[in-house]
Design an enzyme around this catalytic site. Structure first.
Site, PDB file in Angstrom:
ATOM      1  N   GLY A  27       0.835  -1.193   0.000  1.00  0.00           N
ATOM      2  CA  GLY A  27       0.000   0.000   0.000  1.00  0.00           C
ATOM      3  C   GLY A  27       0.869   1.241   0.000  1.00  0.00           C
ATOM      4  O   GLY A  27       0.687   2.131   0.826  1.00  0.00           O
ATOM      5  N   SER A  28       1.817   1.306  -0.938  1.00  0.00           N
ATOM      6  CA  SER A  28       2.915   2.277  -0.883  1.00  0.00           C
ATOM      7  C   SER A  28       2.649   3.594  -1.588  1.00  0.00           C
ATOM      8  O   SER A  28       3.511   4.470  -1.573  1.00  0.00           O
ATOM      9  CB  SER A  28       4.173   1.649  -1.500  1.00  0.00           C
ATOM     10  OG  SER A  28       3.938   1.287  -2.864  1.00  0.00           O
ATOM     11  N   SER A  29       1.479   3.787  -2.205  1.00  0.00           N
ATOM     12  CA  SER A  29       1.309   4.925  -3.101  1.00  0.00           C
ATOM     13  C   SER A  29       0.451   6.055  -2.564  1.00  0.00           C
ATOM     14  O   SER A  29       0.329   7.096  -3.211  1.00  0.00           O
ATOM     15  CB  SER A  29       0.709   4.436  -4.423  1.00  0.00           C
ATOM     16  OG  SER A  29      -0.577   3.859  -4.216  1.00  0.00           O
ATOM     17  N   GLY A  89      -1.544   8.084   1.133  1.00  0.00           N
ATOM     18  CA  GLY A  89      -1.776   8.211   2.567  1.00  0.00           C
ATOM     19  C   GLY A  89      -0.580   7.840   3.424  1.00  0.00           C
ATOM     20  O   GLY A  89       0.569   8.188   3.137  1.00  0.00           O
ATOM     21  N   ASP A  91      -2.909  -6.270  -7.539  1.00  0.00           N
ATOM     22  CA  ASP A  91      -3.793  -6.561  -6.415  1.00  0.00           C
ATOM     23  C   ASP A  91      -3.003  -7.166  -5.259  1.00  0.00           C
ATOM     24  O   ASP A  91      -2.571  -8.320  -5.309  1.00  0.00           O
ATOM     25  CB  ASP A  91      -4.883  -7.526  -6.879  1.00  0.00           C
ATOM     26  CG  ASP A  91      -5.881  -7.858  -5.786  1.00  0.00           C
ATOM     27  OD1 ASP A  91      -5.790  -7.279  -4.688  1.00  0.00           O
ATOM     28  OD2 ASP A  91      -6.755  -8.712  -6.029  1.00  0.00           O
ATOM     29  N   ALA A  92      -2.831  -6.382  -4.195  1.00  0.00           N
ATOM     30  CA  ALA A  92      -2.060  -6.853  -3.029  1.00  0.00           C
ATOM     31  C   ALA A  92      -2.734  -8.023  -2.340  1.00  0.00           C
ATOM     32  O   ALA A  92      -2.077  -8.794  -1.624  1.00  0.00           O
ATOM     33  CB  ALA A  92      -1.854  -5.722  -2.034  1.00  0.00           C
ATOM     34  N   ALA A 139      -5.899   0.198   2.173  1.00  0.00           N
ATOM     35  CA  ALA A 139      -7.276   0.663   2.335  1.00  0.00           C
ATOM     36  C   ALA A 139      -7.985   0.410   1.011  1.00  0.00           C
ATOM     37  O   ALA A 139      -7.701   1.075   0.019  1.00  0.00           O
ATOM     38  CB  ALA A 139      -7.311   2.141   2.691  1.00  0.00           C
ATOM     39  N   TYR A 170      -5.853   3.323  13.035  1.00  0.00           N
ATOM     40  CA  TYR A 170      -6.329   4.608  13.554  1.00  0.00           C
ATOM     41  C   TYR A 170      -7.382   4.336  14.615  1.00  0.00           C
ATOM     42  O   TYR A 170      -8.150   3.375  14.507  1.00  0.00           O
ATOM     43  CB  TYR A 170      -6.912   5.444  12.406  1.00  0.00           C
ATOM     44  CG  TYR A 170      -7.413   6.820  12.816  1.00  0.00           C
ATOM     45  CD1 TYR A 170      -6.528   7.786  13.266  1.00  0.00           C
ATOM     46  CD2 TYR A 170      -8.764   7.141  12.741  1.00  0.00           C
ATOM     47  CE1 TYR A 170      -6.975   9.049  13.633  1.00  0.00           C
ATOM     48  CE2 TYR A 170      -9.215   8.405  13.105  1.00  0.00           C
ATOM     49  CZ  TYR A 170      -8.324   9.359  13.549  1.00  0.00           C
ATOM     50  OH  TYR A 170      -8.766  10.597  13.918  1.00  0.00           O
ATOM     51  N   TYR A 199     -16.748   5.238  13.400  1.00  0.00           N
ATOM     52  CA  TYR A 199     -15.407   4.693  13.165  1.00  0.00           C
ATOM     53  C   TYR A 199     -15.081   3.566  14.140  1.00  0.00           C
ATOM     54  O   TYR A 199     -15.316   2.400  13.840  1.00  0.00           O
ATOM     55  CB  TYR A 199     -14.337   5.794  13.209  1.00  0.00           C
ATOM     56  CG  TYR A 199     -13.068   5.334  12.525  1.00  0.00           C
ATOM     57  CD1 TYR A 199     -12.876   5.544  11.168  1.00  0.00           C
ATOM     58  CD2 TYR A 199     -12.082   4.652  13.227  1.00  0.00           C
ATOM     59  CE1 TYR A 199     -11.738   5.095  10.529  1.00  0.00           C
ATOM     60  CE2 TYR A 199     -10.944   4.198  12.599  1.00  0.00           C
ATOM     61  CZ  TYR A 199     -10.769   4.420  11.253  1.00  0.00           C
ATOM     62  OH  TYR A 199      -9.647   3.949  10.628  1.00  0.00           O
TER      63      TYR A 199
END
Length: 402
Positions: free
Chosen positions: A51-53, A55, A114-115, A143, A231, A241
């Site tokens: 998910g490196s790209s 946020g 697709d991770a 996410a 979070y 949340y």
């Protein structure tokens, strides 16, 4: 190479195009904001960021490179440019991150796909074996709205819903002219199926699958550490949340961390933790009712004392690499959110929340900052960029496998 003038067009907080030059400059700003390490690492640790790209995952990648001197692999899922549309912002940010890594002498491979799939896990394992050897660190920051289980083929979809009863909250919106509006929205309660599907997408199942996949191939180094980014947030947003479907998924993620921590300790003297980050404007967070209003009010209270993701993740890398001790709370979580959940800060935000209306919001929240942050997610509102000038949109994916 195709060049055109790109203007921001949006539907709510979702922009239809991204600006390549703005995304590149944003990545450069983030790199420059990383504090220099107290001492240069003696060797470059091998790291994987899933998910490196975008946020916090983007912040983890850049902070890992600039502060911890990592080399390794980033995994993300981004769309290429077409004749009619720009690429996604994450595509351009990845290209810029790869170029900075190359310029600073860090070997970093970026894989697009697709991770959640075993095919991507196989590809990562192959690249590790051929180019890097065993893995020292894995940061998990995914996410996604849906996930297909590789074992069953079932596809699960996550839901943003409260648990138990309907949830009514204030939220922030902007009209077609950009004027802010504070209104109330109500979200119907989740079904048991909503909860199960959200946990299947956003819980710890895929993180654990990554660890299993790499451990089975003997690709985890002695002392391996892994962190899944999470979070908690304010009591003001609890209902949608932490006490909602997403919170159920986060609880599952934390339970997974405890299980993985025991296994990794026995297997490679390793550690697994969740890292609880502070609030930020991200493409994911703006979709959650009430979060936009809360973050705008939080910025109104804190101003520049609000800690950006890049600074938070620089601190996390210090703990993962042993530059300073790995400190966890009673639930085994690294806490990077103490500046946000400070009682005085929360009291001030709560006071503003209670009096926030369409008429008062411009006095209570930093809406200029918030609006700019939303635009910056897509490469707009970045200082130093001439948005009236044509820019090249056909930016290639970084060729790091040759």
């Amino acid at each position: 190479m195709s060049e055109r003038v790109i203007t921001p067009r949006s539907r709510g907080f979702l922009f239809l195009d991204s600006h390549p030059a703005g995304c590149e400059r944003l990545v450069q700003e983030m790199w420059q904001a990383v504090p220099s390490p107290a001492e240069v690492p003696s060797s470059a640790p091998v790291a994987l960021v899933v998910g490196s790209s975008a946020g916090y995952g983007l912040a983890a990648t850049i902070a890992g490179l600039a502060r911890a001197g990592i080399r390794g692999i980033g995994v993300c899922f981004e769309k290429a440019p077409t004749e009619r549309r720009t690429a996604t912002a994450g595509w351009y940010r990845t290209a810029a991150t790869a170029e900075l890594a190359r310029r600073h002498g860090h070997e970093m491979v970026f894989l697009n796909g697709d991770a959640f799939s075993d095919a991507m896990k196989d590809q990562v394992a192959e690249v590790l074996r051929e180019r890097f050897g065993r893995l020292d660190h894995l940061v998990y920051s995914v996410a996604a709205p849906r996930r297909t289980d590789p074992d069953t083929g079932a596809t699960y979809a996550s839901a943003l819903k409260p648990i138990g009863e309907a949830y009514r909250t204030k939220t922030l919106a902007f009209d077609s002219e950009g004027a802010p509006e504070v209104k109330e929205v109500e979200t119907a309660p989740a079904t048991e199926d909503d909860i199960e599907q959200t946990v299947a997408v956003m819980g710890g199942a895929d993180w654990e699958r990554w660890i299993d996949h790499l451990a089975d191939r003997e690709l985890l180094a002695d002392g391996f550490t892994t962190a899944a980014l999470s979070y908690i947030g304010s009591p003001l947003t609890d209902g949608i949340y932490r006490q909602g479907t997403i919170g159920a998924a986060k609880s599952h993620l934390e339970a997974t961390a405890r299980t993985l921590n025991e296994r990794l300790d026995k297997l490679v003297s390793g550690r697994a933790v969740t890292s609880v980050n502070g609030a930020a404007v991200t493409q994911s967070s703006t979709a959650i009712p009430g979060i936009a209003l809360y973050v705008g009010l939080l910025r109104g209270v804190l101003g520049d004392a609000m800690v950006p993701p890049i600074a938070q993740l620089a601190g996390l890398w210090d703990q993962l690499t042993g530059a300073r001790p790995l400190e966890v709370d009673d639930d085994g979580r690294v806490r990077l959110d103490s500046w946000e959940l400070n009682s005085a800060v929360q009291a001030a935000v709560t006071e503003r929340w209670e009096t926030a209306t369409t008429d008062t919001i411009t006095r209570l929240a930093d809406l200029d900052w918030f609006h700019a942050e939303v635009q910056r997610l897509y490469g707009f509102a970045v200082p130093g960029i001439d948005y009236a000038a044509p820019t090249a949109t056909q930016v290639p994916w970084p060729d790091t496998l040759s």
